[in-house]
Every structure is written in structure tokens, then in C-alpha cells.
Design a protein around this motif. Sequence first.
Motif, PDB file in Angstrom:
ATOM      1  N   GLY A  86       1.342 -13.577  -1.880  1.00 12.32           N
ATOM      2  CA  GLY A  86       0.119 -14.064  -1.257  1.00 12.32           C
ATOM      3  C   GLY A  86       0.272 -14.246   0.234  1.00 12.32           C
ATOM      4  N   LYS A  87       1.421 -14.743   0.665  1.00  9.91           N
ATOM      5  CA  LYS A  87       1.685 -14.960   2.086  1.00  9.91           C
ATOM      6  C   LYS A  87       1.651 -13.647   2.864  1.00  9.91           C
ATOM      7  N   LEU A  88       2.095 -12.559   2.231  1.00  9.47           N
ATOM      8  CA  LEU A  88       2.155 -11.261   2.910  1.00  9.47           C
ATOM      9  C   LEU A  88       0.852 -10.469   2.787  1.00  9.47           C
ATOM     10  N   GLY A  89      -0.162 -11.072   2.152  1.00  5.40           N
ATOM     11  CA  GLY A  89      -1.471 -10.417   2.094  1.00  5.40           C
ATOM     12  C   GLY A  89      -1.709  -9.536   0.893  1.00  5.40           C
ATOM     13  N   VAL A  90      -0.875  -9.681  -0.134  1.00  8.15           N
ATOM     14  CA  VAL A  90      -1.079  -8.912  -1.362  1.00  8.15           C
ATOM     15  C   VAL A  90      -2.353  -9.400  -2.048  1.00  8.15           C
ATOM     16  N   ASP A  91      -3.136  -8.479  -2.590  1.00  7.72           N
ATOM     17  CA  ASP A  91      -4.419  -8.848  -3.196  1.00  7.72           C
ATOM     18  C   ASP A  91      -4.241  -9.498  -4.569  1.00  7.72           C
ATOM     19  N   ILE A  92      -3.396  -8.928  -5.404  1.00  5.41           N
ATOM     20  CA  ILE A  92      -3.216  -9.422  -6.764  1.00  5.41           C
ATOM     21  C   ILE A  92      -1.732  -9.395  -7.126  1.00  5.41           C
ATOM     22  N   TYR A  93      -1.239 -10.498  -7.690  1.00  4.08           N
ATOM     23  CA  TYR A  93       0.114 -10.502  -8.255  1.00  4.08           C
ATOM     24  C   TYR A  93      -0.013 -10.699  -9.762  1.00  4.08           C
ATOM     25  N   LEU A  94       0.566  -9.789 -10.547  1.00  4.91           N
ATOM     26  CA  LEU A  94       0.426  -9.811 -11.997  1.00  4.91           C
ATOM     27  C   LEU A  94       1.778  -9.984 -12.673  1.00  4.91           C
ATOM     28  N   ASN A  95       1.763 -10.717 -13.760  1.00  8.86           N
ATOM     29  CA  ASN A  95       2.953 -10.853 -14.600  1.00  8.86           C
ATOM     30  C   ASN A  95       3.180  -9.528 -15.329  1.00  8.86           C
ATOM     31  N   ILE A  96       4.299  -8.862 -15.025  1.00 10.59           N
ATOM     32  CA  ILE A  96       4.554  -7.529 -15.565  1.00 10.59           C
ATOM     33  C   ILE A  96       4.572  -7.530 -17.094  1.00 10.59           C
ATOM     34  N   ALA A  97       4.931  -8.657 -17.704  1.00  4.34           N
ATOM     35  CA  ALA A  97       5.017  -8.730 -19.161  1.00  4.34           C
ATOM     36  C   ALA A  97       3.635  -8.700 -19.820  1.00  4.34           C
ATOM     37  N   GLU A  98       2.591  -8.988 -19.032  1.00  7.16           N
ATOM     38  CA  GLU A  98       1.248  -9.077 -19.599  1.00  7.16           C
ATOM     39  C   GLU A  98       0.310  -7.974 -19.112  1.00  7.16           C
ATOM     40  N   VAL A  99       0.825  -7.076 -18.264  1.00  7.02           N
ATOM     41  CA  VAL A  99      -0.032  -6.039 -17.689  1.00  7.02           C
ATOM     42  C   VAL A  99      -0.335  -4.952 -18.718  1.00  7.02           C
ATOM     43  N   ASP A 100      -1.605  -4.527 -18.760  1.00  3.97           N
ATOM     44  CA  ASP A 100      -1.951  -3.347 -19.549  1.00  3.97           C
ATOM     45  C   ASP A 100      -2.889  -2.472 -18.731  1.00  3.97           C
ATOM     46  N   SER A 101      -3.109  -1.247 -19.186  1.00  2.00           N
ATOM     47  CA  SER A 101      -3.883  -0.281 -18.408  1.00  2.00           C
ATOM     48  C   SER A 101      -5.333  -0.715 -18.230  1.00  2.00           C
ATOM     49  N   ASP A 102      -5.930  -1.362 -19.235  1.00  2.00           N
ATOM     50  CA  ASP A 102      -7.321  -1.811 -19.122  1.00  2.00           C
ATOM     51  C   ASP A 102      -7.475  -2.831 -17.988  1.00  2.00           C
ATOM     52  N   GLU A 103      -6.498  -3.723 -17.876  1.00  2.00           N
ATOM     53  CA  GLU A 103      -6.556  -4.726 -16.816  1.00  2.00           C
ATOM     54  C   GLU A 103      -6.412  -4.071 -15.451  1.00  2.00           C
ATOM     55  N   LEU A 104      -5.515  -3.099 -15.347  1.00  2.00           N
ATOM     56  CA  LEU A 104      -5.333  -2.402 -14.073  1.00  2.00           C
ATOM     57  C   LEU A 104      -6.593  -1.646 -13.681  1.00  2.00           C
ATOM     58  N   ILE A 105      -7.221  -0.998 -14.630  1.00  3.51           N
ATOM     59  CA  ILE A 105      -8.458  -0.265 -14.348  1.00  3.51           C
ATOM     60  C   ILE A 105      -9.535  -1.217 -13.840  1.00  3.51           C
ATOM     61  N   LYS A 106      -9.592  -2.411 -14.409  1.00  2.00           N
ATOM     62  CA  LYS A 106     -10.567  -3.412 -13.954  1.00  2.00           C
ATOM     63  C   LYS A 106     -10.338  -3.762 -12.490  1.00  2.00           C
ATOM     64  N   TYR A 107      -9.082  -4.000 -12.109  1.00  2.00           N
ATOM     65  CA  TYR A 107      -8.773  -4.332 -10.717  1.00  2.00           C
ATOM     66  C   TYR A 107      -9.005  -3.141  -9.785  1.00  2.00           C
ATOM     67  N   ILE A 108      -8.660  -1.952 -10.246  1.00  2.00           N
ATOM     68  CA  ILE A 108      -8.866  -0.754  -9.424  1.00  2.00           C
ATOM     69  C   ILE A 108     -10.346  -0.540  -9.160  1.00  2.00           C
ATOM     70  N   THR A 109     -11.164  -0.705 -10.185  1.00  2.00           N
ATOM     71  CA  THR A 109     -12.609  -0.544 -10.031  1.00  2.00           C
ATOM     72  C   THR A 109     -13.170  -1.552  -9.041  1.00  2.00           C
ATOM     73  N   ASN A 110     -12.741  -2.800  -9.149  1.00  2.00           N
ATOM     74  CA  ASN A 110     -13.236  -3.850  -8.259  1.00  2.00           C
ATOM     75  C   ASN A 110     -12.737  -3.677  -6.829  1.00  2.00           C
ATOM     76  N   SER A 111     -11.627  -2.968  -6.657  1.00  2.00           N
ATOM     77  CA  SER A 111     -11.043  -2.812  -5.317  1.00  2.00           C
ATOM     78  C   SER A 111     -11.991  -2.116  -4.351  1.00  2.00           C
ATOM     79  N   GLN A 112     -12.832  -1.213  -4.855  1.00  2.00           N
ATOM     80  CA  GLN A 112     -13.740  -0.486  -3.969  1.00  2.00           C
ATOM     81  C   GLN A 112     -14.702  -1.421  -3.252  1.00  2.00           C
ATOM     82  N   ASN A 113     -15.222  -2.417  -3.969  1.00  2.00           N
ATOM     83  CA  ASN A 113     -16.125  -3.386  -3.345  1.00  2.00           C
ATOM     84  C   ASN A 113     -15.392  -4.221  -2.303  1.00  2.00           C
ATOM     85  N   ILE A 114     -14.165  -4.593  -2.598  1.00  2.00           N
ATOM     86  CA  ILE A 114     -13.392  -5.420  -1.660  1.00  2.00           C
ATOM     87  C   ILE A 114     -13.039  -4.634  -0.408  1.00  2.00           C
ATOM     88  N   ILE A 115     -12.608  -3.380  -0.579  1.00  2.00           N
ATOM     89  CA  ILE A 115     -12.297  -2.539   0.581  1.00  2.00           C
ATOM     90  C   ILE A 115     -13.529  -2.338   1.443  1.00  2.00           C
TER      91      ILE A 115
END
Length: 397
Positions: A86-115
Motif C-alpha cells: 500500500g505504501k508503494l502505491g499498489v492497488d490491490i494486495y491479495l492472499n495468494i492462498a485464496e486467489v482464483d481466476s474469477d476474482e482476478l477477472i473482477k479486479y481486471i474488469t474494474n481496473s479500466q474505470n480506475i485507470i
Amino acid sequence: MVIAYVTPNYEECCFELRDEYTELENFSSIQEFINYYAANRNRDIVLLYKVDTLEDIHALENMGFSSNIYMILMGKDDVAFSLLAGKLGVDIYLNIAEVDSDELIKYITNSQNIIKERKGNSNVSVFTGINGGVGTTTITMNLAKTIADEHLDKNVLLLDFTDTKAISNLFFDVIQPSKTIVDITHAQSMEFEELFNNGLMKLSNNLFFIPGIQKHTDKEEFSRTENIQIFLNFIMHIKESFDFILIDVGVFKDKDLEIDIQELADDIFVITEFNIPSMSILKTYIDIIDRSGWYNKTHIIANRADAYGSVTHEEAKKILSKGLKHNFEIAHSLPNDALHLRECWNEAKLVCDACPDAPFMDGLRKMINKFFIVEQQNNQYEQEHSKSILARIKEWL
């Protein structure tokens, strides 16, 4: 949009993204990615970075990433890791043990609005047609002129990137332009004086224009790698001076310059007609949209939507969305106003000037209010609302 994944090996969830996006780049180190990013600074990029140590996160320090990158870090469930990210400006930090492709797609889709929000209130809109004659140039020209005429506080720039002999210059009474869009590549700098000497024209106090090519051989300039980068740099630089940049790229073609311009655009307007042949061509194009991460910023515009023999909205939606991941809607439709449009086209006149009360113009103004002015008004309201909240907080303190 480019999805960049930094890890020596594909994780299972990221491997699955290959079916979702056409551009999934894998790098074995963050330095490899940085080298790639240096050559692709005009493209929106989502970085998926798997980290194992705090040193991996520290590698992001002083890298000079700009607003077009959205960073997702994946690592162990550790407060120190997430705080440093967070200090270095990262948008999202995720627990690798809980990450799945559906969650990543959700963040990727939302990234366009943020950019898009990071890039500011200026809007770059690309207009492309599924084939010739569907009205892409007519819509783009009249939109640019109407926004400028009816919203005098907005600076508007129209760029003609069509790769056939352009005609937009005729409608703006620039019969034989001495400079066209390809001359931008000859500018020695991006200063306005230099740009005015190499194609940029001022048509009114708030409407500016660069004509399209006038010689068929000039289209070769669009495919030169060095020119593509100059065009992209030009758009990114000049957007800071305009509220709206409207770019006519003509008929959709799978070419580097056209793809790159659509990549950096805030909105893509795909012009089609409501007949079966057009729907079939459009379906091929939106498959590219679906896999390129452009879904959220793409708007399908149906011209002459109520013409004889047209399919209905519901029929069009079924045809377009069959077999795709997303359900594509018809964002806006314009009426069949052949009487006024044919008269204006034959005389090289803009509909907004010659027939301001035509049905076509009524549909066009609704399009402006739906996609252009209203959005900026909402942004302005949010900014003013935020300022008022801050003022009240200061009073309380």
C-alpha cells in the motif's frame, strides 16, 4: 488492455486467464516486465505480480509507473507485506492462498474505470464502423461540431485516421488541405505552434481538426512502427488540452495503429446497422472486444435502426451475445433519417448546420447527453461535493 503476469511459472488461476484475454504476457522477473513497460507506456496494463519476500515488493520502488498501470500483488497473508504494498502505491494486495481466476477477472474488469479516473476528465473516443457506408464519419463529424457549438466551455478536437482518401475536410470547408494527419509525424515537438504547422487547424474558438490523408499512398505511413509511436505520443500529449478528442478510424481493421488507438481510448463507439449481414460482421469484431478487455468501454451504436427490414433490439442482442462471455447491449440507436442525411451528404454539409432540427440530430443530442456531457457533469458534481465535505471537516476540526 495487456495483462502482465510476473512469475517464473504460470499459477493455475492465471493460466486460466488465457481463455479470457488475448494479450496475457508472462515474465520471469519484475525487471523483464519493466523493460516491456518502457516500450508500451501508452497502453493500459494490469500487472499481476506474485511476491515471496518483502524484497520482491521493494523492487517496485522508484520504477516511475504512470497512471495507465493497475497493480495487483499476490503474496502470503502477512500484514507487513500488505502495508508495504500500500505504501508503494499498489492497488490491490491479495492472499495468494485464496486467489482464483474469477476474482482476478473482477479486479481486471474494474481496473479500466480506475485507470480512466486517474487519467483525468479529458475523454478520448474512437469511432469505428463494421463496414463502409454505415455512417461512422457522418456521426463523428456531427458529434464533434455539435458538442463544440452547444457547449462553448468544452474544447473539442476531431482527428481523421481513416486509411482511405478522407472526405471530412470537405464538410469543414478545407477543400485541399496542405497538411494532413500524417504530417504530425514531421513535427519537431509537441508544442502547439509546431502542431499548427503540421496539420492541426482551428475551426472555431473551441473546435479543432486534423484532416485525414488525401493520397492513397499515405496510408502506408500508418503502418510504420516509428510513426505509430509518434501518433500515440501525440494523442497522449494533446489530450491534456482538450475536453473531448473524437477519432474517426473508419472501417475496423485488425491493424497495429488502429488497435493501439482503441487500447488507449476511454471509449470505443462501434457503428453498425440493424440488418443480418451487419450483425454477422459485428459479431466477429465484438469477439475481439470480448477478449481484449475492452468490454466496459465499448458502446454499440445502431444507425438507421428503424430502417425497413431491420432486426429488433432483442434479436440483435441474441445474435451478438451468443457464445460470448458477456452479454452485449445496443447502447444507443439513431433513426433512419435518409432524407436529411442524403441531402447533406450530396452537398458536403454537416447535418447539425444545415438541418439542426432533423430526427438524426435529435438522436445525436441524446447520444451526447448520454455519453459525453452528463458524465463530465457528474465528475464535476463529485469533485464539488468532495470539496464541500472537506470544508465541513475542516470546520469541525
